[in-house]
Structures are given as C-alpha cells and as structure tokens.
Scaffold this active site. Structure first.
Site: not given
Ligand SMILES: NC(=O)c1ccc[n+]([C@@H]2O[C@H](COP(=O)([O-])OP(=O)(O)OC[C@H]3O[C@@H](n4cnc5c(N)ncnc54)[C@H](O)[C@@H]3O)[C@@H](O)[C@H]2O)c1
Length: 438
Positions: A274
């Site tokens: 992030c």
């Molecule tokens: N990790 C954090 O602490 C956090 C906090 C707040 C916001 N975010 C935001 O949330 C969002 C997700 O982050 P995350 O950390 O969960 O990512 P992540 O990589 O842990 O998880 C994303 C998931 O999406 C899947 N994926 C990718 N492309 C896909 C598609 N086309 N269809 C279906 N599934 C698909 C991946 O396989 C993965 O399991 C991002 O925008 C991030 O900036 C993350």
C-alpha cells in the site's frame, strides 16, 4: 411497489443474500471470514486455482489466518471457485484484486479490468458490485460503470455500483474487520443505500460518502498521509543523527503532547502493497488535470533513499573496524516488510540485501516468519532463514536489524552480534559502540 433495490436490501438484511468475493488475498480472505461468521453464504472467486484448491481443502495460505478458521468457514457455507460464471449466484460481488504499479511507476489496473471483463457477461439484475481495491479517483465511474452497463443492466436501477476502500492492517491485534469503520461511496444515492446495507451487518460503523470518487480519494489521502509523514520523520532522522540526537527519543517525547501530534517512526524504507504504491495512483491521475503532487514525490524520494542510507551506515561501521563491505558476512534480521507478518511485498530489506550482495559481501537473513526466501518477480535469493543462536550471530561481521519482529531475542542479539545496524530504534537510549543507529 417493491423495487429491485428494496428486494436486494431485504435479502442483505435478512442474510439470505449470497456474498461473492473476487480475489481471496490479504483483503478478500478476512472479509470472507467476517461474512461467514455472521451467517452469510460466501462464494469466493480467484484466478489462482492453487489457492482455490487449498481453501476448499480447509487450508490457509496466509500466516496470520489459521487453517482452522478456513476449515470452519468451509463447514458453514464458504466455497471457493475459479469459475467466473458462478458470480450469477451472488447478490453482492466484492472485488479485492491487486492494484500494483507498472515498471514506470504508473497505476496498473489491469487486474481490476480483467476481473470485470471476466464477470460482466454473468452479471444479473439485483446485484451490487463493490470495488475495494485501492485506486485513483474516477476508476469506478470511468472503468467499471461502462463495462457493467454493456448489457441491459442500468446502474442505480437494476444493478448497484459502489466503491468501498479496504482498510485492513495485517498483524495489528487491536483491530479486526468488524471494528474498522468502512467508507462507502455509491454511483447514485440508490447505489449508496445498497452499499450501506451490504456493509452494515458486518462492520460496526459505515461511513456513507457522496460519490465513488470521494471514497477513492479518501483511501489515497489516508495512505498519502502516512507516506508523507514517514518521509518527514526519515528526513528528521538524518538531521538528528548528524546532530548527535536520537530521533526515537525525540518522537516519543513529542508524542506526549496530547493534541496536534501523531507519532510516526523512521525505518529502513517503505514496504507492503500500500504505502509505497498507492500515493503514485494520485500522482498519475493529477497529471491529467495539469497538477503535480509535490509532497508525494518528495516523500517518495526520501523514503526510497532509506535502504542506501542504511547500507552506508553499515559501510561506515565496518570501516571503523578496519573492514570493507566487500568480503564481509552480513546477516539481515527481518525480511518481511513489517513486524510480525510474513508479507514480503516491496520489503526494504530486500533492497538492502541486494545492495549488500552487489558490493561483494556475503548476505544471509533470519526471519521467523519467512523460513525460505520466497519467489519474487524482481528479486532472487536462494536462501533459507538462519536460526538465531549466540554461535550463529558471532559468525557475521555485522547484523542489520531491519524488521522488529517480537519473536527476535534482542538481548541475545545485543550480547553476541559483533556489529548491529539498528534501523528500528530497538536499542534506543543505550550507548554501545557496537550499535549503529540507522
Ligand atoms: N494487503 C493490505 O493490507 C491492503 C490493505 C488495504 C487495501 N489493500 C488493497 O486491496 C487490494 C487487494 O490487495 P491484497 O493485499 O488482498 O492482494 P493479494 O495479492 O493478497 O490478493 C489478491 C487476490 O486476487 C487474485 N486475483 C488476481 N487477479 C484476479 C482476477 N482477475 N480475478 C480474480 N482474482 C484475481 C489473486 O490470485 C489474489 O489471490 C489492492 O488494491 C490493495 O491495494 C490491501
């Protein structure tokens, strides 16, 4: 006459609604658990069939989420699938897919777009779509709205579109999904009403906003605020060090002021999915309006220079002992990007390890949360975590304390390391010539 909106709100309130979560990662999985726990049927969709198989077998793949919780959710209505056509079963479709930067440090929203393109043929009347991925203001209106309206569905009438940023803080024991207030912006007032009905049963406090753009900007403000303040305190660290002042003592003292000051601590650089990334989503979008985001660029520059600052401190410390970095053995303590988690994304430790290796030193690491160096897109180390012991510590010319996990034995490290480069203020207030503050 009951409308489509009323029926959907009714299903959400009575918990008859099926919650679809697309992207079962650090954000999607905790959200799945929360809806499962309060009695909804949850359908998880992910392109990664390996994750889908594991989750369906009741196994977690994230350290701080236990397999027991996944298995329990499986027994009570959670199912994962890689089949996008099944989205039609869901009343709510919550998108939690990655939003990284490309190699030019510009937003890469291809995951969001690919997801919507894969789903749109299967959308139906009476669904709410909520984007949770962090992104620039305008994404929901400019990219999601035209795609979901390609068929017969009309947003605000038969389909509802909201943006609600995720605020997950992995590894923070003080907050859980339920207790972190949730901001929700709808494309229309009806969309917002449905969005509030979607989150209210799961989250203690829902904060409705006037638009999806305001909600998108809110998330960016939160993370820019962090990036800028960390940049500020990292710059203050360099000045304080030159003046012979301990920055951690100063931050702690300033934090005794009961109003108008929030403590941020310096470190070896920014990490995680992030804070190093999200601010640049706004930088990119602002250019479209002829504007420059100078605070973001400046703090980015300072924060990105931190790994080099730490390595220079290491070089100085070795030099004082008549040693060159080339040929030295260096142990990096903590390679996850923050304490008590196993997440390696954008970790500054990795940049530090690369710079040390590039200068001809032998680099090793110890991290109780990361047993072997994982495959990463742009970094490669063929290393296993070194178990810490007095004998192991004494084998290295220096250790760099990069991530302050609670599971490290800091007394043992101080007693047996030959030289400690402390980036986290663990040994603040102690005068020991073997400890270098960085
Ligand atoms: N990790 C954090 O602490 C956090 C906090 C707040 C916001 N975010 C935001 O949330 C969002 C997700 O982050 P995350 O950390 O969960 O990512 P992540 O990589 O842990 O998880 C994303 C998931 O999406 C899947 N994926 C990718 N492309 C896909 C598609 N086309 N269809 C279906 N599934 C698909 C991946 O396989 C993965 O399991 C991002 O925008 C991030 O900036 C993350």
């Amino acid at each position: 006459m009951t409308t489509i909106k009323d029926r959907l709100i009714g299903r959400l309130e009575s918990k008859d609604a099926v919650i679809g979560i697309v992207g079962l990662g650090y954000v999607g999985l905790p959200l799945m658990l929360r809806y499962n726990e309060i009695g909804y049927r949850v359908l998880g969709i992910d392109i990664d069939s390996g994750k889908v198989e594991k989750l369906n077998a009741g196994r977690s793949y994230i350290e701080h989420i236990s397999s027991e919780r996944i298995a329990q959710a499986r027994d009570t209505g959670f199912e994962a699938t890689a089949d996008f056509s099944r989205v039609a079963e869901a009343d709510a479709v919550i998108l939690c897919v990655p939003t990284p930067l490309n190699k030019y440090r510009e937003p890469d929203i291809s995951f969001v777009i690919n997801t919507v393109d894969a789903l749109k043929a299967h959308l139906r009347e009476g669904q709410v779509i909520s984007l949770e991925s962090t992104t620039y203001p305008g994404t929901t209106e400019e990219e999601l709205l035209p795609r979901v309206e390609e068929g017969e569905l009309e947003v605000g009438e038969s389909l509802f579109l909201v943006y609600s940023p995720e605020r997950e803080d992995p590894g923070n024991p003080d907050f859980e999904t339920r207790t972190i207030p949730k901001v929700v912006g709808g494309h229309t007032p009806a969309c917002r009403e449905v969005g509030v009905a979607l989150y209210r049963p799961a989250i203690d406090q829902v904060v409705p906003l006037s638009s999806t753009r305001a909600a998108e900007m809110t998330k960016l403000l939160e993370n820019i605020h962090r990036a800028v303040n960390i940049g500020l305190v990292n710059e203050m660290k360099i000045v304080a060090d030159r003046m012979g002042i301990d920055i951690f003592e100063v931050v702690d003292a300033a934090a005794t002021k009961p109003f108008g000051f929030t403590p941020y601590y310096p470190g070896p650089g920014l990490g995680g999915h992030c804070i190093p990334i999200d601010p640049f989503y706004l930088t990119w979008k602002a250019r479209e309006y002829g504007l420059h985001t100078r605070f973001i660029e400046l703090s980015g520059e300072i924060n990105q220079a931190m790994p080099d600052y730490v390595v220079n401190k290491l070089i100085e410390g070795l030099n004082q002992r008549g040693k060159a970095l080339k040929g030295s053995r260096v142990l990096v303590l903590g390679i996850a990007y923050k304490k008590n988690v196993d997440d390696m994304r954008e970790s500054p430790s990795v940049f530090i390890m690369e710079r040390i290796r590039d200068r001809g030193a032998e680099v090793a690491y110890s991290d109780p949360h990361v047993p072997s160096f994982p495959p990463m897109r742009e970094h490669h180390f063929d290393l296993e975590s070194v178990p810490l012991s007095p004998a192991a510590l004494a084998e290295y010319d220096a250790v760099i304390l990069a991530t302050d996990h609670d599971r490290f034995d800091y007394d043992m490290i101080r007693a047996h390391a030959r030289l400690i480069v402390d980036t986290r203020g663990i040994y603040r207030g102690e005068s020991d010539e073997r400890v270098i503050k960085a």
